[in-house]
Design a protein around this motif. Structure first.
Motif, PDB file in Angstrom:
ATOM      1  N   TYR A  44      55.618  84.036  81.777  1.00  0.00           N
ATOM      2  CA  TYR A  44      55.270  82.452  81.244  1.00  0.00           C
ATOM      3  C   TYR A  44      53.712  82.346  81.394  1.00  0.00           C
ATOM      4  O   TYR A  44      53.759  81.753  80.039  1.00  0.00           O
ATOM      5  N   GLU A  94      65.807  85.589  80.088  1.00  0.00           N
ATOM      6  CA  GLU A  94      65.958  85.346  80.941  1.00  0.00           C
ATOM      7  C   GLU A  94      66.792  85.001  81.712  1.00  0.00           C
ATOM      8  O   GLU A  94      67.678  83.541  81.102  1.00  0.00           O
ATOM      9  N   LYS A 135      63.690  74.557  81.615  1.00  0.00           N
ATOM     10  CA  LYS A 135      63.095  76.161  80.288  1.00  0.00           C
ATOM     11  C   LYS A 135      63.528  75.623  78.930  1.00  0.00           C
ATOM     12  O   LYS A 135      62.205  76.223  77.743  1.00  0.00           O
TER      13      LYS A 135
END
Length: 413
Positions: A276, A328, A340
């Motif tokens: 991230y 992910e 997300k």
């Protein structure tokens, strides 16, 4: 672990293709124009609404509801989300957190510039998003406040072209001592603030119990020290490990966010935080490519900005981000999945905006192709930024943020 994570994401980067493959649908020219008109109408209506001065609590509440309604309607009209994202963030406490953070900043450092407050708020929101991923209560903890404040201070100092590299190195040595629990004497008011912020983190996380918290802080600090290499002179690709420094600096930044929210992370969680941070750092470098080049601050973009078009690098970045989210599997709650998706979409928008203000660094064919996925024309990004800056002061923006809080809606600043 930091070296392993850096190597992991570097390996993914090198394997990622640089042929453009957008995961979002195209948006027609006519739809872009409609979106721009909606944003213009929103800007004018918001300005008119903010001119109202509430005389009592009831009028204050009515004004808050009016502002909230304007923002929600604008968002729903131009987004592809089935539910309001504004509602999602407000319901999760972001408005209250923003107000509380600003109040705390005023107590901690009444002289802090509004721009620096906004820089810090960005990291508060990232750490709040991590709380949502863990299904934790979204709140402003001492460590979230302290870590988010640390880097407006230290980043601005380390990015200041008027301060010598030697001075920056000496400052970093004292900063490292404080992170290690040593009592090196701060030399000025800015250093005293940093020292006090480290103490706030120590108050929440005891060093012997949460050693990884402080290891993560030392990790980002080491990456900051290494990033000074980027500032010394213009360099050629492969002359210095600029991409490795970039990945380590970005990854360790959000890795520390994770530790300061959770205290302890497992391997998969650490990998998510690091990745991230990597793509956020690359986007940040893209946004600053012109300034970095002029200041001889070397990034993967500024190193080649005067020699090559950046088309393939941006395609690689977009594919890298999509690969990250497609693979992910750590956070699987409905809230986490929604968040997300928002992060992924917002990353695309930040990249589009950065391209729009650096058009000369891309081929015309590439701009035309990638612009077809943007909700507005690239030419409009620059216009709307100027219009909003002209229409609303930074104090107005803070006032709006506070109106989105469910408690006190207006503060003096």
């Amino acid at each position: 672990m930091i070296k392993e994570l850096t190597d992991k994401y570097l390996s993914i980067w090198w394997k990622t293709k640089s042929k453009l493959h957008m995961s979002t649908e195209k948006i027609s020219f006519a739809e872009k124009i409609k979106n721009e008109k909606k944003i213009e109408l929103f800007r004018k209506e918001l300005f008119k609404t903010l001119k109202k001065i509430p005389q009592n609590e009831n009028e204050e509440e009515d004004l808050r509801e009016e502002v909230f309604k304007l923002i929600r309607e604008m968002e729903i009209q131009i987004s592809n989300y089935e539910e309001s994202i504004i509602d999602f963030f407000i319901d999760n406490g972001y408005g209250n957190i923003t107000r509380e953070f600003i109040d705390e900043v005023k107590k901690f450092d009444s002289q802090m510039e509004v721009y620096d407050i906004f820089q810090a708020i960005r990291n508060v929101w990232i750490m709040n998003s991590i709380q949502i991923l863990y299904n934790m209560e979204v709140k402003l903890t001492p460590s979230i406040f302290a870590y988010s404040m640390l880097y407006p201070y230290s980043d601005n100092y380390l990015d200041d072209a008027n301060i010598s590299v030697e001075e920056k190195v000496e400052f970093n040595k004292r900063f490292r001592d404080w992170l290690l629990g040593k009592d090196s004497v701060p030399l000025n008011n800015m250093e005293q603030h940093i020292y006090n912020l480290v103490k706030k983190i120590e108050y929440e996380f005891q060093r012997n119990t949460y050693s990884e918290v402080f290891e993560s802080l030392l990790g980002i600090h080491t990456a900051q020290e290494q990033s000074l290499i980027q500032q010394r002179e213009k360099t050629l690709p492969f002359e210095k490990n600029i991409i490795g420094i970039t990945f380590e600096k970005g990854g360790t930044s959000v890795l520390a966010d994770g530790y300061l929210v959770r205290g302890i992370l497992d391997r998969a969680e650490a990998e998510f935080m690091f990745g991230y941070g990597v793509f956020l750092q690359i986007i940040d470098d893209l946004q600053d490519v012109g300034e970095d080049y002029n200041n001889k601050h070397m990034t993967i973009f500024s190193q080649i900005a005067d020699k090559y078009k950046l088309d393939r690098l941006i395609s690689k970045l977009l594919n890298f981000i999509d690969t990250f989210f497609n693979n992910e599997t750590t956070f699987t709650s409905e809230k986490a999945k929604k968040l997300k998706r928002v992060i992924q979409d917002c990353s695309h928008i930040m990249i589009f905006e950065a391209i729009s203000k650096n058009k000369s660094r891309f081929s015309k064919e590439y701009i035309k192709r990638i612009e077809s996925h943007s909700i507005v024309r690239f030419s409009y990004f620059k216009k709307i930024k100027k219009k909003f800056e002209k229409t609303f002061s930074q104090e107005d923006i803070i006032r709006i943020c506070n109106m989105l809080s469910k408690n006190e809606f207006i503060i003096n600043i």
